[in-house]
Design a protein around this motif. Sequence first.
Motif, mmCIF file in Angstrom:
data_model
loop_
_atom_site.group_PDB
_atom_site.id
_atom_site.type_symbol
_atom_site.label_atom_id
_atom_site.label_comp_id
_atom_site.label_asym_id
_atom_site.label_seq_id
_atom_site.Cartn_x
_atom_site.Cartn_y
_atom_site.Cartn_z
ATOM 1 N N SER A 1 0.808 -1.200 0.000
ATOM 2 C CA SER A 1 0.000 0.000 0.000
ATOM 3 C C SER A 1 0.855 1.269 0.000
ATOM 4 O O SER A 1 0.372 2.330 -0.356
ATOM 5 N N TRP A 2 2.132 1.171 0.388
ATOM 6 C CA TRP A 2 2.992 2.357 0.410
ATOM 7 C C TRP A 2 3.330 2.820 -1.002
ATOM 8 O O TRP A 2 3.699 3.971 -1.203
ATOM 9 N N MET A 3 3.203 1.951 -1.997
ATOM 10 C CA MET A 3 3.540 2.314 -3.375
ATOM 11 C C MET A 3 2.509 3.267 -3.983
ATOM 12 O O MET A 3 2.774 3.912 -4.992
ATOM 13 N N PHE A 4 1.353 3.378 -3.364
ATOM 14 C CA PHE A 4 0.293 4.209 -3.912
ATOM 15 C C PHE A 4 0.653 5.698 -3.866
ATOM 16 O O PHE A 4 0.351 6.437 -4.795
ATOM 17 N N VAL A 5 1.318 6.130 -2.802
ATOM 18 C CA VAL A 5 1.670 7.551 -2.658
ATOM 19 C C VAL A 5 2.660 8.003 -3.741
ATOM 20 O O VAL A 5 2.443 9.037 -4.375
ATOM 21 N N PRO A 6 3.741 7.259 -4.017
ATOM 22 C CA PRO A 6 4.627 7.688 -5.114
ATOM 23 C C PRO A 6 3.939 7.693 -6.488
ATOM 24 O O PRO A 6 4.237 8.548 -7.328
ATOM 25 N N LEU A 7 2.996 6.780 -6.686
ATOM 26 C CA LEU A 7 2.256 6.782 -7.958
ATOM 27 C C LEU A 7 1.381 8.034 -8.077
ATOM 28 O O LEU A 7 1.279 8.629 -9.155
ATOM 29 N N LEU A 8 0.766 8.441 -6.971
ATOM 30 C CA LEU A 8 -0.012 9.680 -6.987
ATOM 31 C C LEU A 8 0.883 10.885 -7.263
ATOM 32 O O LEU A 8 0.513 11.782 -8.025
ATOM 33 N N PHE A 9 2.062 10.890 -6.659
ATOM 34 C CA PHE A 9 2.986 11.998 -6.879
ATOM 35 C C PHE A 9 3.435 12.044 -8.342
ATOM 36 O O PHE A 9 3.491 13.125 -8.942
ATOM 37 N N ALA A 10 3.731 10.889 -8.921
ATOM 38 C CA ALA A 10 4.106 10.838 -10.337
ATOM 39 C C ALA A 10 2.950 11.316 -11.216
ATOM 40 O O ALA A 10 3.156 12.031 -12.201
ATOM 41 N N GLY A 11 1.727 10.950 -10.851
ATOM 42 C CA GLY A 11 0.555 11.422 -11.577
ATOM 43 C C GLY A 11 0.405 12.928 -11.481
ATOM 44 O O GLY A 11 0.019 13.589 -12.451
ATOM 45 N N MET A 12 0.705 13.480 -10.295
ATOM 46 C CA MET A 12 0.659 14.939 -10.132
ATOM 47 C C MET A 12 1.660 15.619 -11.055
ATOM 48 O O MET A 12 1.340 16.622 -11.694
ATOM 49 N N LEU A 13 2.869 15.082 -11.113
ATOM 50 C CA LEU A 13 3.892 15.678 -11.976
ATOM 51 C C LEU A 13 3.484 15.611 -13.444
ATOM 52 O O LEU A 13 3.566 16.608 -14.168
ATOM 53 N N CYS A 14 3.032 14.446 -13.890
ATOM 54 C CA CYS A 14 2.649 14.282 -15.298
ATOM 55 C C CYS A 14 1.464 15.170 -15.658
ATOM 56 O O CYS A 14 1.464 15.818 -16.712
ATOM 57 N N SER A 15 0.460 15.219 -14.780
ATOM 58 C CA SER A 15 -0.713 16.041 -15.100
ATOM 59 C C SER A 15 -0.372 17.526 -15.108
ATOM 60 O O SER A 15 -0.937 18.286 -15.891
#
Length: 105
Positions: free
Chosen positions: A1-15
Amino acid sequence: SWMFVPLLFAGMLCSSFYAYAYISLSLLTVVRNLTPLVALPIETLVMPPERRPAVNASIILSIFIMLAGAIIYGDGILPTLSLIGLAFAFLNLSLAVTDRVLQRR
């Protein structure tokens, strides 16, 4: 479940990169400054009572002033507004709120 936060951050950067390709940096900043308008109700609903933000009349007034400023700014740039860029900016805002709520919870 800890991997979800870095994926959200990467999504923030890309968006944010995609949003900036369609809209100005100032409009992206105005949209991101509306984050408390979205985050406050969500944090009030999902946070444990001891971690909920304190809400008073001055905070609500400040949020409405921010919203009024965003509407006034948006009205001035309406002819050049890109709906695709705005969609990416609001996706960025949603990812940021989700990221922060998950980190705080």
